[in-house]
Design a protein around this motif. Structure first.
Motif, mmCIF file in Angstrom:
data_model
loop_
_atom_site.group_PDB
_atom_site.id
_atom_site.type_symbol
_atom_site.label_atom_id
_atom_site.label_comp_id
_atom_site.label_asym_id
_atom_site.label_seq_id
_atom_site.Cartn_x
_atom_site.Cartn_y
_atom_site.Cartn_z
ATOM 1 N N VAL A 1 0.865 -1.257 0.004
ATOM 2 C CA VAL A 1 -0.087 -0.166 0.018
ATOM 3 C C VAL A 1 0.870 1.251 0.043
ATOM 4 N N CYS A 2 1.763 1.466 0.919
ATOM 5 C CA CYS A 2 2.401 2.603 0.904
ATOM 6 C C CYS A 2 3.874 2.058 2.121
ATOM 7 N N ASN A 3 5.041 3.093 1.846
ATOM 8 C CA ASN A 3 5.988 2.709 2.446
ATOM 9 C C ASN A 3 6.621 4.312 2.986
ATOM 10 N N GLY A 4 7.465 4.502 3.785
ATOM 11 C CA GLY A 4 7.918 5.625 4.106
ATOM 12 C C GLY A 4 9.383 5.452 5.144
ATOM 13 N N ASP A 5 10.063 6.497 5.356
ATOM 14 C CA ASP A 5 11.189 6.627 6.323
ATOM 15 C C ASP A 5 10.616 7.159 7.477
ATOM 16 N N GLN A 6 11.005 6.611 8.525
ATOM 17 C CA GLN A 6 10.485 7.064 9.757
ATOM 18 C C GLN A 6 11.147 8.486 10.236
ATOM 19 N N ILE A 7 10.522 9.020 11.026
ATOM 20 C CA ILE A 7 11.162 10.405 11.838
ATOM 21 C C ILE A 7 10.948 10.265 13.242
ATOM 22 N N HIS A 8 11.725 10.505 13.950
ATOM 23 C CA HIS A 8 11.687 10.345 15.440
ATOM 24 C C HIS A 8 11.664 11.814 16.234
ATOM 25 N N ALA A 9 10.996 11.680 17.214
ATOM 26 C CA ALA A 9 10.887 12.938 18.097
ATOM 27 C C ALA A 9 11.567 12.768 19.465
ATOM 28 N N ASP A 10 10.657 11.920 20.299
ATOM 29 C CA ASP A 10 10.959 11.627 21.552
ATOM 30 C C ASP A 10 11.760 10.742 21.814
ATOM 31 N N SER A 11 11.994 9.723 20.924
ATOM 32 C CA SER A 11 12.625 8.592 21.263
ATOM 33 C C SER A 11 12.996 7.808 19.849
ATOM 34 N N ILE B 1 11.259 18.838 14.945
ATOM 35 C CA ILE B 1 12.156 19.796 13.964
ATOM 36 C C ILE B 1 13.452 19.460 13.918
ATOM 37 N N GLU B 2 14.049 19.112 15.043
ATOM 38 C CA GLU B 2 15.572 18.917 15.036
ATOM 39 C C GLU B 2 15.726 17.404 14.287
ATOM 40 N N ASP B 3 14.971 16.538 14.397
ATOM 41 C CA ASP B 3 15.083 15.149 13.502
ATOM 42 C C ASP B 3 14.906 15.548 11.966
ATOM 43 N N ILE B 4 13.997 16.554 11.812
ATOM 44 C CA ILE B 4 13.650 16.694 10.403
ATOM 45 C C ILE B 4 15.060 17.774 9.720
ATOM 46 N N GLU B 5 15.666 18.470 10.534
ATOM 47 C CA GLU B 5 16.800 19.149 10.136
ATOM 48 C C GLU B 5 17.852 18.379 9.885
ATOM 49 N N MET B 6 18.142 17.303 10.803
ATOM 50 C CA MET B 6 19.054 16.223 10.372
ATOM 51 C C MET B 6 18.765 15.689 9.060
ATOM 52 N N ILE B 7 17.670 15.160 8.971
ATOM 53 C CA ILE B 7 17.293 14.609 7.769
ATOM 54 C C ILE B 7 17.556 15.359 6.685
ATOM 55 N N LEU B 8 17.036 16.659 6.519
ATOM 56 C CA LEU B 8 17.344 17.605 5.533
ATOM 57 C C LEU B 8 18.971 17.811 5.240
ATOM 58 N N GLY B 9 19.710 17.885 6.410
ATOM 59 C CA GLY B 9 21.237 17.910 5.857
ATOM 60 C C GLY B 9 21.709 16.774 5.028
ATOM 61 N N THR B 10 21.077 15.560 5.670
ATOM 62 C CA THR B 10 21.601 14.110 4.835
ATOM 63 C C THR B 10 21.210 14.365 3.648
ATOM 64 N N THR B 11 19.891 14.683 3.206
ATOM 65 C CA THR B 11 19.434 14.808 1.860
ATOM 66 C C THR B 11 20.165 15.620 0.747
ATOM 67 N N VAL B 12 20.515 16.884 1.432
ATOM 68 C CA VAL B 12 21.471 17.861 0.793
ATOM 69 C C VAL B 12 22.684 16.996 0.415
#
Length: 1176
Positions: free
Chosen positions: A864-874, A1150-1161
């Motif tokens: 059906v769908c898939n995706g990469d996980q984003i973590h916040a608390d743990s 937001i911190e985890d998303i910024e780390m993912i953004l750095g990796t994608t860049v």
């Protein structure tokens, strides 16, 4: 008048004259006196004979008893007569012949009533001056003469008229009262009176209607005019409640002592204890004003009569007329005649002057050795004062005497007034207690101390018998109580056994019934699932109704640990997006109450379907008829039971009936969340199948140990682990063995079998806390490839196993300290429920993936769908996803997923399920590893948000390539088609010049790059062998560029999304949704229907608005991540103040998303470099 005349007759008796009544009642009074005298004479005669045949003692005792009985009867009759006030003043009458008639009033006249004098019976004693002639005569006057009646009536009228001229004179002559002179009244002239028609009085206020309807309202205020009407008027009009307690201040009633006698004057003579018939001795030589033999003064005929209402003491009033009978002979008798004279009218009542002095003194008397001192003046005064209620007082005195006798109290002083009050209180009730009797004793402290002295009860008369009875009663009580306690114990035990047995039988019966019912439901469920799988193709192609029940059917202890279970279940409201299929209608069962804002928002959101398809914002259509949102009627009936949604729906009869009516005659099926036993009941009640496996099967393979079995059956790569661990020694052995075999792993995880979302996870860092770890590494290097042998690992295993208990107790840490604050709590739950021990990936860069799959009832498995996980608390808990995944090759991921799907299908699992993976670069092999770590058989939050993504974009995910693309608009599609044809014609000539090897090199180089959507068909220029090669790799997109870079797409149809259902901020609860959306609109947060890009929200709870869901869609992953982080930052800044930041998970996300953004860049830059190298 004859009925009011009382006749007295004079009888001569020994030593005196007795006046007896003519009626039978007076004969009754005279009879006891005669009997008493006769018995007395009999006693004298018997005693004078001396000793003889007659037993004098026996006769004497009989006579004494008879006298006592007659005396008591006489006292009772005396008491009845004394209850009426009959004393009248003496009146002297002067006759024409110079003689004086001393008239003693013996009748009981009631005074002047209605202006007429009542007749009275008098005794006339006639005496002449200087003559001693004794003669007796009787004269009876039947009534007053007519002249006397007329005169009395006239005098009464004069006395009643204060304005009469003779009023003062008559009052002074008859009563000795000097009245003031009143001037004559002037006649009032008649004045003309104007007759007034209508009401002449003002209307009175009444209780308002509202107060009559609702008595709890405050009553209206009472004005002065209303108060003047009186309390009775206020009560009748309702201004004062009927049950109100009224207190008049000052009180109109004043309590004073009745002036029956003057307490100052003491009695000088003893009271007569015989009958009330007065015995007089007439002496002709007695002069007026002189005293007789007994000290009584002869009244003066010239003295004026005293007022009739002036009360004298009863004892003193009678002592002036009543004399004791003496045994001496009578003197020369005088003739006595009975005269009936009219009475004078009573004067106005006056207050006795001695009343204040009477209040200050109390009636006190003593009880000595259990007997009242009845011969004291105090007791006689007390008895005379309370003669009207003497019967109850005597009863109370008997109680006091009995108490004092039983306790051998030598003397006690009684307060007579308190005794009288106490007698009134207990007159008709139960006997008074000892404390009540002690309250009337003046020296109560001494008496109480004496009574409470141990053994005092047995000092009195008959004390030995009382003590013996007490001892016997106590022993009998002890024996009986011992037997009773034993009996009660046995009875209690028998009752417990009986109740336990009855409950056991009933519970066993209920268990059998429930087991049979569940068995029948399960058989019905299997049969329904079989028909469901056979008719699935037909159901999919026809109109149908999908009943979405987002229930989390976890175990009870897990539901109890969830803070807000209903909100956690309602994050999947995006399930309603299934209405994008024109053949599908949706019934969504909502676990929370919806408010108007949420209803309007979802109606507006779902009406965008036609606008999304056409690209025109104005083209919107109402879709509210195709979906229904129902809230179970029992949602608030079990606030503390933590039931899942399926259980609540089971007890909601009205909701089930409505659903049954909505699906009547239509194809329908249920899509639940976590399967539960109550889903079978709902399915049976509605008569529809459920798209899920059996609840027991689902629970078995959803656990961590059960998922390991699935992965092992599917031959999927899993981390080094041990499952089905239930004891502490087993945990120590398994952990030591895993550490010995995998020394490259620094962190080991402990997971509870039944927990979800990373809650039941703990970890241990062995490299930092295991002292023998460096030595074990050296041993592994020394053995090299032989380290995998058991004999080589034995020494290291023994040392590691010896240190494991201490290391675990001191350094193991739970991840979620809110649920498991310490390792001891986690270990207790781990050993109770079971769990697994698993290796954490040995890399610093680890990416987690989630794949949602569906096994249809006919057996077809689809991704059906898939995706990469984003973590916040743990890092062990998934907070959100970036869709589609871009971390693993699609072929590798698809292969593992479909193998797991086949393993699930062989175990009877159908419906939706999710697989969690982790991927990383192994430090030894430097190859990318893909480990399957978890399996959840449920409809996940990701699946619901993916439905919202497809609804708002109209696109779909390609399972082979893992790309999500949207269809172009019709105008754009025609333009793209023309440009593509022109580009193909331009490139055809170039392809004809290339060899097959050149094309293969280009394909092998570019397949690992990010492809574009413009796929050029080269089948026309390839040979048959070349065509077969590309046919096998048909899913691989081919990118062909020219040297001048003229071949570029004009429009991008790929879409990337970042989604999360776990946005949480406490400050959101104080912001209404209307204000929230205005704030988003002001900052450019919205959705572009034409470009199919932007942000969409899902609302969870309209009353507690702290939870939120959001998905951001863009044409590239970097833009989607950046927009999501920007939205979180803007929302936090707008709803927070410097002094009210609130609690949220925005910052960690937001911190985890910024780390993912750095990796994608970085990845994008590397891809550009590689592409440039290839092009060169």
């Amino acid at each position: 008048m004859e009925s009011n005349v009382e006749l007295y007759e004079i009888r001569k008796l020994d030593g005196g004259v007795v006046f007896s009544h003519a009626n039978d009642e007076c004969e009754t009074f005279s009879l006891p006196r005669l009997v008493q005298e006769d018995l007395h004479q009999l006693k004298q005669r018997l005693l004078s004979k001396g000793e003889g045949t007659i037993d004098v003692t026996t006769v004497q005792e009989a006579i004494c008893k008879t006298e006592d009985g007659i005396r008591k009867k006489t006292e009772q009759l005396l008491q009845q007569l004394n209850n009426r006030v009959l004393t009248l003043p003496a009146v002297d009458v002067t006759r024409r012949d110079g003689t004086h008639d001393a008239i003693s009033w013996k009748g009981g006249s009631q005074g002047v009533t209605d202006g007429r004098a009542q007749p009275a019976i008098v005794t006339l004693k006639k005496s002449r001056d200087l003559k001693r002639t004794d003669y007796n005569f009787d004269m009876q006057i039947i009534g007053p003469t007519p002249g006397q009646v007329a005169r009395n009536n006239y005098q009464s009228k004069v006395i009643l008229n204060p304005y009469n001229q003779k009023n003062r004179e008559l009052m002074k002559d008859n009563y000795g009262i000097q009245l003031p002179l009143i001037s004559e009244r002037k006649p009032i002239q008649n004045q003309s009176i104007n007759i007034q028609k209508g009401s002449t009085v003002e209307s009175l206020a009444v209780l308002p209607h509202a107060n009559r309807v609702d008595p709890q309202l405050l009553p209206p205020p009472i004005t002065d005019n209303d108060a003047k009407k009186g309390i009775l008027s206020l009560l009748e009009r309702g201004l004062i409640p009927p049950a109100a307690e009224l207190t008049l201040d000052p009180s109109p009633v004043h309590h004073t002592v009745a002036p029956l006698h003057d307490p100052v004057d003491k009695e000088k003579h003893k009271h007569v204890t015989g009958d009330t018939l007065a015995i007089f001795k007439v002496d002709a030589k007695s002069k007026v004003g002189e005293s007789d033999d007994h000290g009584h003064q002869i009244p003066d005929p010239k003295s004026k009569a005293r007022p009739l209402m002036h009360h004298e003491p009863r004892g003193q009033g009678h002592s002036s007329q009543i004399r004791k009978h003496s045994g001496g002979a009578l003197r020369t008798p005088v003739s006595v005649k009975t005269v009936e004279m009219p009475l004078q009218p009573f004067p106005p009542p006056t207050t006795p002057a001695s009343a204040p002095d009477f209040k200050e003194k109390n009636h006190r008397f003593a009880i000595q050795h259990g007997r009242v001192r009845d011969n004291t003046q105090e007791y006689q005064a007390f008895k005379q004062h309370y003669c009207l209620s003497w019967g109850s007082i005597v009863t109370m005195i008997k109680h006091i005497e009995k108490m004092l006798t039983n306790f051998a109290v030598p003397i006690a002083f009684i307060n007579g007034d308190k005794l009288a009050d106490l007698s009134l209180e207990f007159e008709l009730e139960k006997p008074p207690s000892i404390s009540d009797l002690l309250s009337v004793i003046v020296n109560s402290e001494d008496v109480t101390a004496l009574i409470h002295r141990p053994g005092r009860r047995f000092v009195g008369p008959n004390g030995k018998n009382v003590a013996a009875a007490k001892i016997q009663a106590t022993y009998r009580m002890y024996c009986q109580r011992r037997e009773y306690l034993e009996y009660r114990k046995k009875k209690w035990a028998a009752g417990v056994i009986a109740i336990s047995w009855v409950m056991h039988v009933k519970m066993s019966k209920v268990r059998r019934q429930l087991k049979q019912k569940r068995k029948e439901l399960l058989e019905w469920f299997k049969e329904k699932q079989r028909h469901f799988s056979q008719n699935w193709d037909r159901i999919q192609s026809s109109k149908r109704v999908i009943i979405h029940i987002p229930s989390l059917g976890y175990s009870q202890n897990l539901r109890d640990s969830v803070i807000d279970l209903n909100n956690l279940q309602n994050v999947q409201m995006a399930r309603i997006c299934d209405i994008q299929d024109p053949n599908v209608d949706v019934i969504y069962v909502c676990p929370v109450m919806l408010n108007e804002d949420m209803t309007q928002y979802y109606c507006k959101l779902f009406s965008l379907k036609s606008a999304v398809d056409s690209g025109d914002v104005d083209n919107q259509r109402d879709m509210s008829e195709r979906f229904k949102i129902l809230t179970p009627d029992a949602v608030k009936s079990f606030p503390s039971h933590r039931m899942c949604l399926s259980t609540i729906l089971k007890y909601s009869d009205q909701t089930l009936k409505r659903i049954k009516n909505l699906i009547r005659g239509r194809e329908a099926y249920i899509v639940t969340g976590v399967p539960h036993d109550d889903d079978l009941y709902i399915s049976n009640y509605l008569g529809v199948p459920v798209l899920c496996p059996e609840p027991e099967v689902s629970y078995l393979y959803t656990t961590k140990s059960g998922s390991k079995r699935i992965f092992a059956s599917a031959k999927a790569a899993v981390p080094p682990s041990e499952y089905d661990v239930y004891s502490l020694p087993q945990m120590h052995e398994c952990l030591a063995q895993l550490i010995t075999e995998n020394l490259e792993v620094n962190r080991w995880l402990f997971k509870l079998d039944d927990e979800f979302d990373g809650r039941g996870t703990a970890y241990l860092d062995v490299a930092d806390h295991l002292s023998c770890y460096p030595w074990a590494l050296k041993e592994a290097l020394r053995y090299g490839e032989k380290w995998s042998k058991k004999w080589a690992q034995e020494a290291a295993y023994i040392k590691i196993h010896a240190e494991i208990p201490e290391v675990l107790a001191n350094h193991a840490q739970p991840v979620n300290t809110n649920i498991y604050p310490t390792w001891e709590k986690f270990l207790e739950a781990f050993l109770a429920k079971g769990g697994i021990i698993e290796a954490c990936p040995p890399s610093e860069s680890v990416t987690a993936l989630t794949v949602d799959m569906l096994i249809e009832p006919n057996g077809k498995t689809s991704l059906v769908c898939n995706g990469d996980q984003i973590h916040a608390d743990s890092q062990f808990s998934c907070w959100g996803l970036s869709v589609p995944q871009s971390s693993v090759e699609p072929e590798l991921l698809n292969d593992v997923c479909f193998r797991v799907g086949e393993a699930c299908k062989t175990r009877g699992i159908i419906g939706y399920f999710s697989i969690d993976f982790v991927t990383f670069i192994h430090p030894k092999t430097l190859r990318q590893e893909l480990w399957a770590i978890d399996l959840d058989i449920l409809y996940s939050d990701t699946q619901a948000m993916y439905s919202l993504m497809t609804f708002t974009t109209g696109g779909r995910m390609h399972s082979g390539t893992h790309f999500f693309s949207i269809p172009l608009a019709k105008q754009e599609e025609s333009k793209m088609r023309r440009k593509r044809i022109a580009q193909e014609e331009e490139v055809l000539g170039i392809l004809q010049l290339w060899t097959f090897q050149d094309i293969c090199i280009i394909i092998n180089t570019l397949t690992h790059e990010k492809p574009l959507n413009d796929h050029i068909s080269i089948s026309s220029v390839l040979s048959d062998d070349q065509h077969d090669y590309f046919l096998v790799n048909a899913d691989i997109p081919i990118i062909i560029t020219t040297a001048d870079d003229s071949f570029q797409p004009t429009s991008n149809t790929d879409r990337f999304a970042v989604m999360s259902t776990k946005l949480w901020h406490t400050n959101l609860s104080v912001v209404h949704y209307s204000v929230f959306f205005q704030m988003c609109r002001a900052h450019g947060i919205g959705y572009d229907v034409k470009e199919k890009q932007g942000s969409v929200f899902t609302l969870v709870d309209g009353y507690n608005r702290a939870n939120l869901g959001m998905v951001t869609i863009s044409d590239n992953l970097q833009a989607a991540l950046a927009n999501f982080a920007r939205n979180l930052s803007v929302i936090h800044q707008e709803i927070s103040a410097p002094n009210m930041q609130g609690n949220s998970n925005f910052k960690a996300a937001i911190e985890d998303i910024e780390m993912i953004l750095g990796t994608t860049v970085l990845n994008a830059e590397e891809q550009d470099k590689e592409q440039n190298v290839v092009m060169e």
